[in-house]
Each structure stands twice: as structure tokens, then as C-alpha cells.
Design an enzyme around this catalytic site. Structure first.
Site, PDB file in Angstrom:
ATOM      1  N   GLY A 165     -79.697 -33.562 126.958  1.00 19.52           N
ATOM      2  CA  GLY A 165     -79.643 -35.024 126.998  1.00 19.52           C
ATOM      3  C   GLY A 165     -80.023 -35.588 128.358  1.00 19.52           C
ATOM      4  O   GLY A 165     -80.761 -36.566 128.458  1.00 19.52           O
ATOM      5  N   GLU A 166     -79.533 -34.966 129.418  1.00 19.21           N
ATOM      6  CA  GLU A 166     -79.769 -35.521 130.761  1.00 19.21           C
ATOM      7  C   GLU A 166     -81.119 -35.073 131.335  1.00 19.21           C
ATOM      8  O   GLU A 166     -81.876 -35.881 131.884  1.00 19.21           O
ATOM      9  CB  GLU A 166     -78.650 -35.133 131.728  1.00 19.21           C
ATOM     10  N   LYS A 208     -86.704 -30.454 115.695  1.00 15.42           N
ATOM     11  CA  LYS A 208     -87.153 -31.831 115.488  1.00 15.42           C
ATOM     12  C   LYS A 208     -86.241 -32.827 116.193  1.00 15.42           C
ATOM     13  O   LYS A 208     -86.712 -33.695 116.931  1.00 15.42           O
ATOM     14  CB  LYS A 208     -87.228 -32.134 113.983  1.00 15.42           C
ATOM     15  N   GLY A 218     -77.722 -27.712 127.243  1.00 16.57           N
ATOM     16  CA  GLY A 218     -77.884 -29.126 126.891  1.00 16.57           C
ATOM     17  C   GLY A 218     -79.232 -29.674 127.315  1.00 16.57           C
ATOM     18  O   GLY A 218     -79.934 -29.083 128.133  1.00 16.57           O
TER      19      GLY A 218
HETATM   20 MO1  MOS Z   1     -74.400 -39.548 129.057  1.00 16.21          MO
HETATM   21  S1  MOS Z   1     -74.484 -40.542 130.842  1.00 16.21           S
HETATM   22  O1  MOS Z   1     -73.801 -38.086 129.414  1.00 16.21           O
HETATM   23  O2  MOS Z   1     -73.949 -40.493 127.811  1.00 16.21           O
END
Ligand code: MOS
Length: 730
Positions: free
Chosen positions: A695-696, A624, A693
Site C-alpha cells: 500500500g505505501e 489483479k 505489503g
Molecule cells: Mo495508510 S497512511 O497506512 O492508510
């Protein structure tokens, strides 16, 4: 969207605190005697300060101090750093020199926020102006190689694309983009004694902030406590510290009171970095059956005159596809602007726009489906160094995404589809980002009441780090989620890396994994040593379930086991780090984005109708929060594609849209339903959980899926972001 009610999904552990407002953010602490600091920004972009007139400000009600370069107390940490920058960036109030519009030139401290704001408006500064240069395109040809990082790259032959039978080339522009998290830069600095500092701080890294402040003010790091349990978004702006934070700490020392300083929205444009304006030129050559023969990628990114910032703009062209000949060149144009910084998907997000657009163009030239073209050029091993991937399920991503959006049911010819009187476009693109594992540590404290406290100096800027850590611990120890508390955001906790580069789940998760495994081993030892539990050597290993251990017919709670062994608690700390697998494999996460959109045939208004985004991020710890993280990144990508642009008036070197009325972030009406799909296969080498990861990669590449879809809908290839109506002009 993923089904959020699946068994095993976990609610955000701090969700209730966040939505009810009981979560305490940096600016919400109330130390006794707190006063308020407001920074005055330069009104010119280049030149020198001739004089200050601060009388009116000093005499205004409630004012305690007005600090500027002529009366600034000493900042010991600046002495060791030569030049204009030191720890924390541009040296605060260091000289009469102005490097950019909005540069802090004075700090006003007063007993209330309103009085500080008012007094700041009374500070008068006389300048000697010089003509600023803020236009990258004007000085692009004078761009210079960065001093550190971003060296020219070549494998095979440079410029090989030119010899290929089918070629595309184009120039691409990306504007300045500002992070704009909901929570603006905020700090409360409290000197508890001459060499003891407590800071309530908005930061992505409490340990690195602690080091910076200790260095700056010449106090032992152990005497600096950075507290940051909640962060209202960051996107990279709070990875490093900035002069506004230095100002608050300096101000607190000067007036000997706690000082709170919170930037306003317009100051967020110039005081906390941004994604830099970047010019790119890319050229690709392929054989007629779509095998890449050469990529040449050149970029010039904006940087400041006083400090250099570099990012991997051309890196994706080096690592993404199996192409024998690749050469890249990255340079910086030093402008009279504040220094840029990492912003979600730093480098790759910019480069992916060029690479993934050019590949789309190539697919039309070759008459090969863009997904098929990418699969034909799939890199089976790392093209940069020949290493095998630790894991790579990119082809699975293509398969999942094409199926979900109905990719192969579309008519591939551009300008061929209509729906409700609108032109219909489908576009896709890919993303890649390194999967890291930094050293991290965690402490676990299992108490006799059956609760578990885990501590690590990690940060959670929104992805749900605490939630993922609770999930990891619960899965190992068989404890209910509500018996586990994860404490983070305090520099006194066991060290953890800064939250950035999609690395937290991997690094901190591994430490949590290791310390919980150690607790489990300790409990197993205890039960083996406990005679009345029917546990016999040679039995199956005990099962850990619901806060209890099961052996044979006996169920014994953790608490009971501790009590029988006369233990109050089990208290363990583990340091965790990557091993030699990092030398044997290449570690990357991958994403593939699909967009379906409508373009109004007369006005060119773009309306995104459907998004499918797919990730190979290894094992997904918490479905989630992971899906939510991906959705957030894609929304950032919508902003990049369609709305976000900080615009300079180059005559003054000043932004003309430094507010939320004129700088457009996507709103709900811009965001359609977003399907997030995960391959969800563990990476065998990255860490014990197998989690890479995300995020990116949630943002990297996304914008190109929009411009590619616009091309499919309209036949217009747009190479400049954001795609506003004037650029479509049908
Ligand atoms: Mo990010 S640019 O890895 O907060």
C-alpha cells in the site's frame, strides 16, 4: 499492465456490489427515526469564543438541538485525559478556545439534512481574535523536538558528507496534502439503550474505533458495535477517530434518536487530518566512483498546538542505502492548524522526495547512471542494525523496470531528447516501507452445503482485502471462489488490526491461512476416519480440489464428508501472530518507479507519457487487485508531484482552496498507461504466504521520479512540490 485474464486471477469479490451501488457505506444506513447533525466550524484560526447566538438556529424548523461548549453533555472519557485532547483527538466543545480555522464550535441536529444545514448557517459566534501563525517557514527556526518519537539519529560520523569529494545539498518543500477519499467522513450513531451503542462508521479500524468510543462514553467495549463493511477510500484519514464522530455519538445521546453526520468536502480539509507541510534539507557526499560517504538529513514538519503528530520523514535516509555515516534530525513546528495524520506512505513519502531527488542530482555530478548509482550503494544487510533482510529483491526491481521502460536506450544527458516538439525526460526513484505482521484472528465456518464463511474484523478501504482473503482460502482448501464468503468490517467479528501501514494482507492473511489450514487438517482427519472412502493410511495425502477431497480413486465433496460424519459444519477460530523471526531479520518492501514525460518547451506544461512501477512485495496473492493497488498509489504520487496543494492565506490561517475546483487531484487525463511489475517471490519469514505489503511503497518515492524526469527534460531541478508551471518557468 498485468494481463488480468491469466488463469488464477480473481475478480474483486465485492466489485459488482460496488459498481452497481448495492454496497452500503456508512452514511447509507437508515435506522428508524434517524435525524441529521451538521457541525459549525470556527471562522477564526486562533482566539476565543466570546458568545453564541443560537436563537435563530433553535427556532428554525425541525431543529432538535444545538450543542456547543456552554451546554455540552458530559463526555466521561475526557476526564481521564489531561489537557486539550482525549480519546478521539481534540476534546469536542471543551472550552472557548480556538486552535484552528474550521474547528467544530457547534453541532446542530434537525429532522432533515436540509433543515440541519440551514439551521447551522444561522448559528452566530462572536470571537476574540488573535493573530494566527500557519506559516511553517516563519517559525522553522523555533521548531521543537517531538515529545514522542523522531529522536535524532546518528551512525558513524555526523556531517561526514562535507568531507567527501563530490557533494550535493538542497532544501525541499512539500505542501499540505489532503487525503480526499471519494467517501467523506460519515457516521450514524444509534444508542440502543443507556449503555449500548451501534455505530455505522467510516473507519479503517472497527476494533480501535470500538475501544475509543467505549472509553469516551464510559460503556463496556462489548456494548459498542462498530459496523463498517465498505469504506470508500481512506489513505490514512480513517485510521484514527475524529471529533466529528464524537459529535454524532454525543448528539444521538442528547436527542435520543439515531444521528447521521457526514462531513462536506470543505470540512475534509480541516476535520480529518492531512499530510503536513514539511521543510527538508538534505546533504549527500560520495566518492568519485559513487559510493555514499555521508548523508545528513534534517526536516521540520507542521503540527498543531493542541496535539502532536510525528512521522518518519528522515527515516528512509537511515535505512535505504549502505552509507557508513548518516545523521538525521526531525523537528515539529507547532502551528495554528488542525492536527495532521498518517497519509499513504506517511513520512517516507515526504523524505523520499528529498533523498531520491538528491541522489539523482548526485548521479549527474558523478556522471553515473542513477540506477547504477543506487545499485552501487545497495544495502545487502540492514544498515541500521546489521540484520539480514527477510527477503530483498530490489536489484530485480531495477532490472525489470529498466528493461520495461527502455531506460538504457535514452540519452542520459539532460535536455538532450525531443519528441513531437516536446522536451523528453526520463526519471526514476525508489521507495521502501517496513513489512509488518500484527496479531490477527479469523473464524472459518465450513457448512454441509459446501460453502465457507470466513470472518475477521478487518477493514477494506479499497485494496481488495476481501478478494485476497478469498484467494488465500481457495488456494488452501481447493474451493471455488464463489463458494467462499469473507466477512469483515464489524467489531463483533474476531479481532483484526486497523488497516494501515500496508499490514492487512500479512496479518489477516496469516490468520485466514492458519484457520483454513486447520479446516483442511480437520477434513483430512475426517476422511481418514471414514471407512468407505478407500483411503488407506500410507496413501498420498488427499488432494483438495473443487470443493472435494480426492483419495486414490475416491472423490468426496466436503459436504458429503460432513454428512457421513453427522456434522452440520466445521467451525474453527485461530489467532495468528509473528514469532521470533521478527528479531532475526529486517522486514521491508521495496519499489522502483520509472517515469517518461514530455515538457512543452515554451509553456512548461508537463505531460506524463509512461509509468513503469516495480515492487518487491513478496508473494503476490491476487495479481489483479495488487496491480490495481499499485496503480492507485502511483496516481496519488502524480498528484503529489504535479497537482496537490492545500494553500493557506496566512493572514487568516485559512485554506483558500478548500474545494475540488481549486484543490486539484489527478484526473484521467493526467494519468497515462501504468505498467505494474512484481518480482513476486515469496518472503520466507514474514508469514505463511510470503506476502509483504504494497500500500505505501506504491506511492513512496514516486514524486521524485517525476521531478527527476523534469530535470532530465529541462535541466531544471525543482525542489518544491507540486511542480506547477510557475516553478518550471523555462
Ligand atoms: Mo495508510 S497512511 O497506512 O492508510
Amino acid at each position: 499492465m498485468s494481463d488480468f485474464n491469466l488463469p488464477g486471477t480473481i475478480d474483486r469479490v465485492d466489485g459488482r456490489q460496488k459498481v452497481t451501488g448495492s454496497a452500503t457505506y456508512a452514511a447509507e444506513y437508515r435506522p428508524a427515526g434517524m435525524v441529521y447533525g451538521v457541525l459549525v466550524g470556527s471562522r477564526i484560526a486562533k482566539g476565543t469564543i466570546k458568545a453564541y447566538d443560537v436563537k435563530a438556529a433553535e427556532n428554525a424548523p425541525g431543529v432538535l438541538a444545538v450543542i456547543h461548549h456552554l451546554n455540552r453533555p458530559n463526555i466521561p472519557g475526557y476526564a481521564a485525559a489531561e489537557g486539550d485532547t482525549g480519546p478521539g483527538g481534540l476534546k469536542l466543545f471543551a472550552s472557548d478556545k480556538i486552535y484552528f480555522d474550521g474547528q467544530p464550535v457547534a453541532l446542530v441536529i434537525a429532522d432533515t439534512c436540509e433543515r440541519a444545514v440551514h439551521a447551522a448557517s444561522l448559528v452566530k459566534v462572536a470571537y476574540q481574535k488573535e493573530a494566527p501563525q500557519t506559516d511553517l517557514l516563519k517559525i522553522k527556526d523555533k521548531a521543537q523536538a517531538p515529545k514522542r518519537g523522531g529522536a535524532p539519529y546518528k551512525r558513524g560520523e555526523a556531517g561526514a558528507w562535507q568531507k567527501a569529494p563530490v557533494t550535493v545539498q538542497g532544501e525541499f518543500l512539500l505542501p499540505h496534502e489532503i487525503h480526499h477519499p471519494m467517501e467523506m467522513g460519515s457516521i450514524i450513531a444509534v444508542w440502543e439503550g443507556a449503555d449500548k451503542l451501534t455505530v455505522y462508521d467510516k473507519t479503517q479500524g472497527v476494533k480501535s474505533a470500538q475501544r475509543t468510543y467505549a472509553q469516551l462514553f464510559g460503556v463496556p467495549a462489548d456494548n459498542v458495535n462498530v459496523i463498517s463493511p465498505f469504506v470508500g477510500g481512506g489513505f490514512g484519514m480513517a485510521i484514527r477517530t475524529w471529533p466529528y464522530q464524537v459529535a454524532a455519538i454525543l448528539g444521538a445521546r442528547k436527542v435520543n434518536r439515531p444521528v447521521k453526520l457526514m462531513l462536506d468536502r470543505s470540512q475534509m480539509f480541516t476535520m480529518t487530518g492531512y499530510r503536513p507541510f514539511t521543510w527538508q534539507k538534505i546533504a549527500i557526499g560520495a566518492s568519485r566512483d559513487g559510493l555514499l560517504q555521508g548523508i545528513t538529513h534534517e526536516a521540520v514538519g507542521a503540527s498543531a498546538t493542541y496535539e502532536e503528530f510525528t512521522e518518519g520523514v528522515v527515516r528512509m535516509s537511515q535505512i535505504m542505502y549502505a552509507c557508513p555515516n548518516v545523521d538525521t534530525l526531525y523537528k515539529l513546528a507547532h502551528l495554528d492548524v488542525s492536527v495532521p495524520t498518517w497519509m499513504r506512505g506517511p513520512g517516507e513519502a515526504t523524505g523520499a522526495f528529498a533523498l531520491e531527488s538528491a541522489l539523482d542530482e548526485l548521479s549527474y555530478k558523478l556522471n553515473i547512471d542513477p540506477v547504477e548509482l543506487r545499485i552501487r550503494n545497495h544495502a545487502d544487510k540492514d544498515p541500521e542494525n546489521g540484520l539480514p533482510y527477510s527477503s530483498k529483491f530490489l536489484k530485480e526491481c531495477y532490472a525489470l523496470g529498466t528493461e520495461k521502460i527502455g531506460w538504457y536506450k535514452r540519452n542520459r544527458t539532460s535536455k538532450s531528447m525531443q519528441e513531437d516538439g516536446m522536451l523528453v525526460g526520463y526519471g526514476m526513484s525508489s521507495g521502501i516501507f517496513g513489512a509488518y505482521r500484527s496479531p490477527a484472528s479469523a473464524r472459518a465456518l465450513l457448512r454441509a452445503d459446501g460453502t465457507l464463511l470466513i470472518q475477521s474484523a478487518a477493514s477494506d478501504i479499497g485494496p481488495g482485502t476481501g478478494t485476497a482473503m478469498v484467494k488465500i482460502a481457495a488456494d488452501i482448501l481447493g474451493l471455488p471462489y464463489d463458494k467462499i464468503k469473507f466477512e469483515l468490517g464489524d467489531s463483533n467479528l474476531p479481532p483484526a488490526p486497523t488497516q494501515g501501514g500496508s499490514g492487512t494482507t500479512s496479518a489477516v492473511g496469516a490468520a485466514v491461512h492458519d484457520v483454513c489450514t486447520a479446516v483442511k487438517e480437520k477434513l483430512t482427519e475426517l476422511i481418514k476416519a471414514t471407512h468407505d472412502t478407500n483411503f488407506h493410511p500410507g496413501d498420498q495425502p488427499p488432494a483438495f480440489k473443487n470443493g472435494s477431497i480426492q483419495t486414490g480413486n475416491t472423490v468426496i465433496s466436503f459436504g458429503e464428508l460432513l454428512r457421513r460424519n453427522n456434522l452440520q459444519e466445521i467451525d474453527l477460530t485461530r489467532n495468528s501472530k509473528a514469532g521470533e523471526e521478527r528479531q532475526k531479520y529486517s522486514f521491508y518492501s521495496f519499489s522502483v518507479h520509472f517515469t517518461k514525460l514530455h515538457v512543452h518547451p515554451d509553456t512548461g506544461v508537463v505531460k506524463i507519457k509512461e509509468i513503469v512501477t516495480v515492487a518487491d512485495a513478496g508473494k503476490i496473492i491476487s495479481e489483479k487487485t495488487a496491480a490495481s493497488q499499485m496503480i492507485g498509489g502511483v496516481i496519488g504520487g502524480i498528484g503529489m508531484a504535479l497537482t496537490e496543494e492545500a494553500i493557506f492565506d496566512h493572514r487568516y490561517g485559512r485554506y483558500v482552496n478548500s474545494n475540488f475546483a481549486d484543490y486539484h487531484v489527478p484526473v484521467n487525463a493526467d494519468v497515462p498507461h501504468i505498467d505494474v511489475l512484481f518480482v513476486n517471490k515469496p518472503d520466507p519469514y514474514i508469514n505463511p504466504m510470503g506476502a509483504k505489503g504494497m500500500g505505501e511503497i506504491s506511492l513512496i518515492g514516486y514524486a521524485a521520479s517525476v521531478t527527476n524526469a523534469i530535470y532530465h527534460a529541462t535541466g531544471k531541478r525543482i525542489r518544491q512540490l507540486p511542480v506547477t508551471l510557475d516553478k518550471i518557468a523555462l
